[in-house]
Design a protein around this motif. Structure first.
Motif, mmCIF file in Angstrom:
data_model
loop_
_atom_site.group_PDB
_atom_site.id
_atom_site.type_symbol
_atom_site.label_atom_id
_atom_site.label_comp_id
_atom_site.label_asym_id
_atom_site.label_seq_id
_atom_site.Cartn_x
_atom_site.Cartn_y
_atom_site.Cartn_z
ATOM 1 N N SER A 136 0.851 -1.193 0.000
ATOM 2 C CA SER A 136 0.000 0.000 0.000
ATOM 3 C C SER A 136 0.883 1.239 0.000
ATOM 4 C CB SER A 136 -0.918 -0.005 1.232
ATOM 5 O OG SER A 136 -1.790 1.100 1.197
ATOM 6 N N ALA A 150 -13.896 6.223 -10.367
ATOM 7 C CA ALA A 150 -14.806 5.171 -9.907
ATOM 8 C C ALA A 150 -15.166 4.188 -11.020
ATOM 9 C CB ALA A 150 -16.076 5.805 -9.336
ATOM 10 N N ASP A 208 -15.340 1.163 -13.369
ATOM 11 C CA ASP A 208 -15.036 -0.204 -12.933
ATOM 12 C C ASP A 208 -13.721 -0.770 -13.457
ATOM 13 O OD1 ASP A 208 -15.980 -0.560 -15.544
ATOM 14 O OD2 ASP A 208 -17.130 -2.350 -15.073
ATOM 15 N N LYS A 210 -8.779 -0.013 -11.524
ATOM 16 C CA LYS A 210 -8.778 -0.961 -10.411
ATOM 17 C C LYS A 210 -7.661 -0.737 -9.392
ATOM 18 C CE LYS A 210 -10.998 -4.391 -13.271
ATOM 19 N NZ LYS A 210 -10.883 -5.627 -14.013
ATOM 20 N N GLY A 266 -5.703 -0.124 -6.314
ATOM 21 C CA GLY A 266 -6.076 -0.054 -4.911
ATOM 22 C C GLY A 266 -7.300 -0.858 -4.525
ATOM 23 N N ARG A 267 -7.957 -1.477 -5.483
ATOM 24 C CA ARG A 267 -9.141 -2.289 -5.171
ATOM 25 C C ARG A 267 -8.691 -3.697 -4.779
ATOM 26 N NH1 ARG A 267 -13.371 -0.434 -9.918
ATOM 27 N NH2 ARG A 267 -13.198 1.799 -9.480
ATOM 28 N N PRO A 268 -9.401 -4.313 -3.833
ATOM 29 C CA PRO A 268 -9.015 -5.664 -3.391
ATOM 30 C C PRO A 268 -8.970 -6.657 -4.557
ATOM 31 C CG PRO A 268 -10.705 -4.731 -1.946
ATOM 32 C CD PRO A 268 -10.564 -3.783 -3.117
ATOM 33 N N ALA A 328 -7.188 -6.680 -7.169
ATOM 34 C CA ALA A 328 -6.839 -6.139 -8.495
ATOM 35 C C ALA A 328 -5.368 -6.388 -8.815
ATOM 36 C CB ALA A 328 -7.134 -4.657 -8.551
ATOM 37 N N GLY A 347 -2.129 2.245 -3.959
ATOM 38 C CA GLY A 347 -2.122 0.903 -4.525
ATOM 39 C C GLY A 347 -0.788 0.242 -4.259
#
Length: 192
Positions: free
Chosen positions: A76, A125, A127, A130, A132-134, A136, A178
């Protein structure tokens, strides 16, 4: 940095060596992966140069190159969206652009009319953006020989570039978070 490597290759008469051949382009593939040099062939370097008075393939052994690169991973990491200057994947031919701004101005100028914080949030936002999205695979990449931060993405290049563009125009700090991969090489002096 790449200067000891550049000096070594010049000493061995490898011609047309450029340590930063893709500098000034937005495609992440234009960043030379010096950390991988020699790793697949146990220190063997292939290039072009003088071979017995003729121009041809030249091979040199450099054992210290067999494992001199490494990758550090930070799960992170945060930076401002403006710090990211390139991306890895897009429907646009990335090699044709010197900046993400020029890419979005050329390919999606109609996306740039609404210069607001809400528009930045809306674009990020999307889709396919990605980072930082779990779960990804998207991540940031920094090759220390090059110094630029790139987004290694599976999609969403135009949305990301447009969000970056709008954020700059409204002077909005836009932190992104990320995974970061940092690629580096060991310094070495002289020829083997």
């Amino acid at each position: 940095g790449a200067e000891p490597l550049a000096r070594l290759l010049r000493e061995w008469n490898f011609e047309r060596f450029d340590a930063h051949p893709g500098y000034g382009r937005v495609d992440a593939d234009s960043v030379p992966r010096w950390d991988q040099l020699g790793s697949g062939v146990k220190g063997r370097l292939l290039g072009w140069g003088d071979r017995n008075g003729r121009y041809g393939s030249v091979e040199r052994q450099a054992p210290q190159l067999a494992s001199f690169g490494r990758c550090s991973r930070i799960d992170s990491w945060s930076c401002d969206i403006q710090d990211v200057v390139g991306i890895s994947n897009s429907k646009s031919p990335l090699r044709d652009f010197s900046s993400l701004d020029s890419m979005i101005e050329t390919n999606r100028p109609d996306w740039l009319g609404d210069l607001s914080e809400e528009r930045v949030c809306e674009l990020l936002a999307y889709d396919e953006v990605k980072l930082g999205r779990p779960g990804a695979s998207d991540h940031l990449s920094l090759n220390l020989c090059d110094g630029r931060i790139m987004l290694v993405n599976d999609g969403g290049s135009h949305h990301f570039a447009a969000a970056r563009y709008v954020a700059a125009r409204i002077q909005r700090n836009t932190p992104i978070t990320g995974a970061l991969r940092v690629y580096e090489i060991d310094e070495f002096e002289g020829a083997p």
